[in-house]
Design an enzyme around this catalytic site. Structure first.
Site, PDB file in Angstrom:
ATOM      1  N   PHE A   1     -15.667   3.061   7.439  1.00  0.00           N
ATOM      2  CA  PHE A   1     -14.253   3.387   7.229  1.00  0.00           C
ATOM      3  C   PHE A   1     -13.891   3.522   5.750  1.00  0.00           C
ATOM      4  O   PHE A   1     -12.753   3.826   5.423  1.00  0.00           O
ATOM      5  CB  PHE A   1     -13.339   2.362   7.913  1.00  0.00           C
ATOM      6  CG  PHE A   1     -13.426   0.944   7.377  1.00  0.00           C
ATOM      7  CD1 PHE A   1     -12.744   0.571   6.231  1.00  0.00           C
ATOM      8  CD2 PHE A   1     -14.201  -0.012   8.031  1.00  0.00           C
ATOM      9  CE1 PHE A   1     -12.821  -0.729   5.744  1.00  0.00           C
ATOM     10  CE2 PHE A   1     -14.283  -1.317   7.552  1.00  0.00           C
ATOM     11  CZ  PHE A   1     -13.589  -1.673   6.398  1.00  0.00           C
TER      12      PHE A   1
ATOM     13  N   LYS B   1       0.834  -1.199   0.000  1.00  0.00           N
ATOM     14  CA  LYS B   1       0.000   0.000   0.000  1.00  0.00           C
ATOM     15  C   LYS B   1       0.877   1.262   0.000  1.00  0.00           C
ATOM     16  O   LYS B   1       2.089   1.183   0.233  1.00  0.00           O
ATOM     17  CB  LYS B   1      -0.915  -0.033   1.224  1.00  0.00           C
ATOM     18  CG  LYS B   1      -1.951  -1.169   1.204  1.00  0.00           C
ATOM     19  CD  LYS B   1      -2.783  -1.122   2.486  1.00  0.00           C
ATOM     20  CE  LYS B   1      -3.847  -2.201   2.521  1.00  0.00           C
ATOM     21  NZ  LYS B   1      -4.622  -2.139   3.790  1.00  0.00           N
TER      22      LYS B   1
ATOM     23  N   THR C   1      -5.082  -7.590  10.634  1.00  0.00           N
ATOM     24  CA  THR C   1      -5.441  -6.303  10.030  1.00  0.00           C
ATOM     25  C   THR C   1      -5.042  -5.132  10.933  1.00  0.00           C
ATOM     26  O   THR C   1      -4.507  -4.131  10.460  1.00  0.00           O
ATOM     27  CB  THR C   1      -6.961  -6.256   9.774  1.00  0.00           C
ATOM     28  OG1 THR C   1      -7.323  -7.365   8.957  1.00  0.00           O
ATOM     29  CG2 THR C   1      -7.364  -4.954   9.103  1.00  0.00           C
TER      30      THR C   1
ATOM     31  N   TYR D   1     -12.111  -2.820  -3.432  1.00  0.00           N
ATOM     32  CA  TYR D   1     -12.645  -2.948  -2.067  1.00  0.00           C
ATOM     33  C   TYR D   1     -14.172  -3.016  -2.088  1.00  0.00           C
ATOM     34  O   TYR D   1     -14.827  -2.451  -1.209  1.00  0.00           O
ATOM     35  CB  TYR D   1     -12.174  -1.766  -1.215  1.00  0.00           C
ATOM     36  CG  TYR D   1     -10.778  -1.929  -0.646  1.00  0.00           C
ATOM     37  CD1 TYR D   1     -10.421  -3.067   0.101  1.00  0.00           C
ATOM     38  CD2 TYR D   1      -9.815  -0.942  -0.827  1.00  0.00           C
ATOM     39  CE1 TYR D   1      -9.144  -3.203   0.636  1.00  0.00           C
ATOM     40  CE2 TYR D   1      -8.531  -1.079  -0.285  1.00  0.00           C
ATOM     41  CZ  TYR D   1      -8.211  -2.211   0.449  1.00  0.00           C
ATOM     42  OH  TYR D   1      -6.949  -2.347   0.997  1.00  0.00           O
TER      43      TYR D   1
ATOM     44  N   ARG E   1      -1.535 -14.542   4.053  1.00  0.00           N
ATOM     45  CA  ARG E   1      -2.212 -13.822   5.137  1.00  0.00           C
ATOM     46  C   ARG E   1      -1.428 -13.982   6.450  1.00  0.00           C
ATOM     47  O   ARG E   1      -1.357 -13.060   7.262  1.00  0.00           O
ATOM     48  CB  ARG E   1      -3.649 -14.344   5.338  1.00  0.00           C
ATOM     49  CG  ARG E   1      -4.618 -14.044   4.202  1.00  0.00           C
ATOM     50  CD  ARG E   1      -5.103 -12.621   4.161  1.00  0.00           C
ATOM     51  NE  ARG E   1      -5.904 -12.234   5.290  1.00  0.00           N
ATOM     52  CZ  ARG E   1      -6.620 -11.110   5.318  1.00  0.00           C
ATOM     53  NH1 ARG E   1      -6.641 -10.283   4.270  1.00  0.00           N
ATOM     54  NH2 ARG E   1      -7.308 -10.788   6.374  1.00  0.00           N
TER      55      ARG E   1
ATOM     56  N   ASN F   1      -1.580  -0.230   7.276  1.00  0.00           N
ATOM     57  CA  ASN F   1      -1.006  -1.529   7.652  1.00  0.00           C
ATOM     58  C   ASN F   1      -0.185  -2.152   6.529  1.00  0.00           C
ATOM     59  O   ASN F   1      -0.051  -3.361   6.450  1.00  0.00           O
ATOM     60  CB  ASN F   1      -2.117  -2.467   8.142  1.00  0.00           C
ATOM     61  CG  ASN F   1      -3.248  -2.588   7.141  1.00  0.00           C
ATOM     62  OD1 ASN F   1      -3.138  -2.116   6.018  1.00  0.00           O
ATOM     63  ND2 ASN F   1      -4.331  -3.238   7.542  1.00  0.00           N
TER      64      ASN F   1
ATOM     65  N   GLU G   1      -9.687 -10.662  -7.489  1.00  0.00           N
ATOM     66  CA  GLU G   1      -8.726  -9.564  -7.409  1.00  0.00           C
ATOM     67  C   GLU G   1      -7.593  -9.721  -8.428  1.00  0.00           C
ATOM     68  O   GLU G   1      -7.152  -8.732  -9.025  1.00  0.00           O
ATOM     69  CB  GLU G   1      -8.169  -9.479  -5.976  1.00  0.00           C
ATOM     70  CG  GLU G   1      -9.227  -9.032  -4.971  1.00  0.00           C
ATOM     71  CD  GLU G   1      -8.764  -9.123  -3.520  1.00  0.00           C
ATOM     72  OE1 GLU G   1      -7.576  -9.398  -3.267  1.00  0.00           O
ATOM     73  OE2 GLU G   1      -9.613  -8.909  -2.629  1.00  0.00           O
TER      74      GLU G   1
ATOM     75  N   ARG H   1       2.932  -6.720   9.219  1.00  0.00           N
ATOM     76  CA  ARG H   1       2.221  -5.659   9.949  1.00  0.00           C
ATOM     77  C   ARG H   1       2.701  -5.568  11.401  1.00  0.00           C
ATOM     78  O   ARG H   1       2.750  -4.478  11.980  1.00  0.00           O
ATOM     79  CB  ARG H   1       0.714  -5.927   9.884  1.00  0.00           C
ATOM     80  CG  ARG H   1       0.131  -5.669   8.488  1.00  0.00           C
ATOM     81  CD  ARG H   1      -1.250  -6.276   8.354  1.00  0.00           C
ATOM     82  NE  ARG H   1      -1.953  -5.856   7.135  1.00  0.00           N
ATOM     83  CZ  ARG H   1      -3.119  -6.385   6.759  1.00  0.00           C
ATOM     84  NH1 ARG H   1      -3.712  -7.318   7.481  1.00  0.00           N
ATOM     85  NH2 ARG H   1      -3.694  -5.972   5.644  1.00  0.00           N
TER      86      ARG H   1
ATOM     87  N   HIS I   1      -1.918  -5.250   1.463  1.00  0.00           N
ATOM     88  CA  HIS I   1      -3.198  -5.944   1.253  1.00  0.00           C
ATOM     89  C   HIS I   1      -2.883  -7.357   0.810  1.00  0.00           C
ATOM     90  O   HIS I   1      -1.956  -7.577   0.024  1.00  0.00           O
ATOM     91  CB  HIS I   1      -4.020  -5.250   0.158  1.00  0.00           C
ATOM     92  CG  HIS I   1      -5.157  -6.108  -0.321  1.00  0.00           C
ATOM     93  ND1 HIS I   1      -6.359  -6.177   0.344  1.00  0.00           N
ATOM     94  CD2 HIS I   1      -5.253  -6.977  -1.368  1.00  0.00           C
ATOM     95  CE1 HIS I   1      -7.155  -7.040  -0.283  1.00  0.00           C
ATOM     96  NE2 HIS I   1      -6.514  -7.535  -1.329  1.00  0.00           N
TER      97      HIS I   1
HETATM   98  O1  CDP Z   1      -6.708  -5.851   4.748  1.00  0.00           O
HETATM   99  P1  CDP Z   1      -7.491  -6.893   5.518  1.00  0.00           P
HETATM  100  O2  CDP Z   1      -8.131  -7.925   4.630  1.00  0.00           O
HETATM  101  O3  CDP Z   1      -6.671  -7.496   6.613  1.00  0.00           O
HETATM  102  O4  CDP Z   1      -8.670  -6.104   6.283  1.00  0.00           O
HETATM  103  P2  CDP Z   1     -10.155  -5.695   5.802  1.00  0.00           P
HETATM  104  O5  CDP Z   1     -11.070  -5.942   6.942  1.00  0.00           O
HETATM  105  O6  CDP Z   1     -10.483  -6.357   4.496  1.00  0.00           O
HETATM  106  O7  CDP Z   1     -10.055  -4.122   5.599  1.00  0.00           O
HETATM  107  C1  CDP Z   1      -9.418  -3.564   4.470  1.00  0.00           C
HETATM  108  C2  CDP Z   1      -8.553  -2.414   4.909  1.00  0.00           C
HETATM  109  O8  CDP Z   1      -9.384  -1.357   5.381  1.00  0.00           O
HETATM  110  C3  CDP Z   1      -7.618  -2.717   6.075  1.00  0.00           C
HETATM  111  O9  CDP Z   1      -6.429  -3.376   5.678  1.00  0.00           O
HETATM  112  C4  CDP Z   1      -7.346  -1.318   6.604  1.00  0.00           C
HETATM  113  O10 CDP Z   1      -6.365  -0.634   5.831  1.00  0.00           O
HETATM  114  C5  CDP Z   1      -8.698  -0.630   6.397  1.00  0.00           C
HETATM  115  N1  CDP Z   1      -9.550  -0.619   7.612  1.00  0.00           N
HETATM  116  C6  CDP Z   1      -9.589   0.520   8.407  1.00  0.00           C
HETATM  117  O11 CDP Z   1      -8.894   1.488   8.102  1.00  0.00           O
HETATM  118  N2  CDP Z   1     -10.374   0.566   9.523  1.00  0.00           N
HETATM  119  C7  CDP Z   1     -11.132  -0.490   9.875  1.00  0.00           C
HETATM  120  N3  CDP Z   1     -11.884  -0.417  10.965  1.00  0.00           N
HETATM  121  C8  CDP Z   1     -11.114  -1.653   9.082  1.00  0.00           C
HETATM  122  C9  CDP Z   1     -10.310  -1.688   7.951  1.00  0.00           C
HETATM  123 MG    MG Z   2      -9.704  -7.852   3.299  1.00  0.00          MG
END
Ligand code: CDP
Ligand code: MG
Length: 159
Positions: free
Chosen positions: A58, A10, A92, A50, A86, A123, A137, A103, A126
């Protein structure tokens, strides 16, 4: 059992000069990089990527974040690659991510802090969440011509 998954470095990872460090984590685990490019994402493309988050609270800050600079996109292949990648990436929420994960080694902020500041969780990476997401994706990010087939040393050792 050989799977392909999408990884993005990212904008925070790119701006922090961590491209090499992050790619190294996947290479040292024996995963194969089948595609690699730098891309600047616009709002429309961010929404396609996304799609499952577009209606969430968010999302606006996430879109601002992911469009704030170039990202490095990678197609990564290996045995059970979706789950393994992962694991290498970590949780996350950086606060919860275990040391040893990307992370967990390069970020520390909590959901609560990011929510209070109305900023996205930065973080670094992705990684596709499951096999269905990985397929969708990879199709979104890479054309067939951009995905390369070649043997890597780890495959020779697991034949
Ligand atoms: O990236 P990952 O699949 O681990 O998490 P996600 O639940 O799919 O969320 C996508 C991205 O949104 C996260 O990696 C964060 O950068 C952001 N996010 C955030 O800023 N605040 C949250 N409460 C949840 C997600
Ligand atoms: Mg995700």
């Amino acid at each position: 059992m050989i799977e392909a998954t999408l990884v993005l470095i990212k904008p925070d990872g790119v701006m922090r000069g961590l491209i090499g460090e992050i790619i190294k984590r996947f290479e040292q685990r024996g995963l194969k990089i089948a595609g690699l490019k730098m891309v600047r994402v616009d709002e429309d493309f961010a929404k396609q990527h996304y799609i499952e988050h577009v209606d969430k609270d968010f999302y606006k800050s996430l879109e601002e974040f992911i469009t704030s600079g170039p990202v490095v996109a990678m197609a990564i292949e290996g045995v059970d690659a979706v789950e393994l990648v992962r694991k290498v990436v970590g949780a996350t929420e950086p606060k919860s991510a275990l040391p040893g994960t990307i992370r967990g080694d390069y970020a520390h902020v909590s959901y609560a802090y990011a929510d209070k500041k109305k900023i996205s969780i930065k973080n670094l990476v992705h990684a596709s969440g499951n096999k269905e997401d990985a397929e969708r994706e990879l199709n979104l990010w890479f054309s067939i011509e951009e995905l390369h087939s070649y043997p890597n040393v780890h495959e020779l050792h697991t034949m």
